[in-house]
Design an enzyme around this catalytic site. Sequence first.
Site, PDB file in Angstrom:
ATOM      1  N   CYS A  45     -11.844 -31.296 -12.982  1.00  0.00           N
ATOM      2  CA  CYS A  45     -10.835 -31.687 -11.978  1.00  0.00           C
ATOM      3  C   CYS A  45     -10.140 -30.457 -11.410  1.00  0.00           C
ATOM      4  O   CYS A  45      -9.837 -30.394 -10.214  1.00  0.00           O
ATOM      5  CB  CYS A  45      -9.793 -32.618 -12.593  1.00  0.00           C
ATOM      6  SG  CYS A  45     -10.496 -34.113 -13.286  1.00  0.00           S
TER       7      CYS A  45
HETATM    8  C1  BEZ Z   1     -12.927 -32.764 -16.368  1.00  0.00           C
HETATM    9  O1  BEZ Z   1     -12.263 -32.870 -15.348  1.00  0.00           O
HETATM   10  O2  BEZ Z   1     -13.328 -31.684 -16.744  1.00  0.00           O
HETATM   11  C2  BEZ Z   1     -13.311 -33.973 -17.172  1.00  0.00           C
HETATM   12  C3  BEZ Z   1     -12.496 -35.071 -17.179  1.00  0.00           C
HETATM   13  C4  BEZ Z   1     -12.851 -36.154 -17.948  1.00  0.00           C
HETATM   14  C5  BEZ Z   1     -14.032 -36.116 -18.690  1.00  0.00           C
HETATM   15  C6  BEZ Z   1     -14.871 -35.014 -18.624  1.00  0.00           C
HETATM   16  C7  BEZ Z   1     -14.500 -33.933 -17.848  1.00  0.00           C
END
Ligand code: BEZ
Length: 212
Positions: A45
């Site tokens: 994110c």
């Molecule tokens: C991320 O944004 O890195 C992420 C969020 C939830 C699960 C896996 C990755």
Amino acid sequence: MTLRLGDIAPDFTAETTEGPIHFHEYLGDGWGVLFSHPADYTPVCTTELGAVAKLRDEFNKRNTKVIALSVDGLESHKDWIGDINETQNTMVNFPLIADEDFKVSNLYDMIHPNSSEKATVRSVFVIGPDKKIKLIFTYPASTGRNFDELLRVIDSLQLTAYHSVATPANWKHGEDVVVVPSIKTEDIPAKFPKGHKVIKPYLRTTPQPNID
Ligand code: BEZ
């Protein structure tokens, strides 16, 4: 609520990092992108929001406003933006909705319980000036989205809306486009003065109309 292409994008009010917004008012008479991410302070994110911030000029050129969402709170969003700016070498320049009560997530079906009951998936909605939904796509939490592809689809949608052309498979900016079926072949020369090819009666191409 299941939303489909052509539906009116549900309107809502929400708290955001740039103050309270009324969604339809925020969009004004331009195009919009509403996209969700699973959670603040997560690696993928962080890269996604940084990537979107860097594309601000591209969204502006397309008269498109962007707004992000997760179910984290306002203070979390605000603190995390500092990390995004630092690590992605940018400045977040669009609002993040703090959807702690899942109001907007539920309106837009961004919670997929078999994936997670507590976090939004990576949903993207493109909304036209008529407030109708033009594109929906959903990615899993572990896959960062391709925002160049999002821009490519917005270009295609705007070519259809303003120039009566569609875009073929794997089309890229500058390549020939397809005249929409509702235009008769005899009407093509007047409408597409750059020229055209009739490959089949139903497959007519023309140079991209909105470039020199
Ligand atoms: C991320 O944004 O890195 C992420 C969020 C939830 C699960 C896996 C990755």
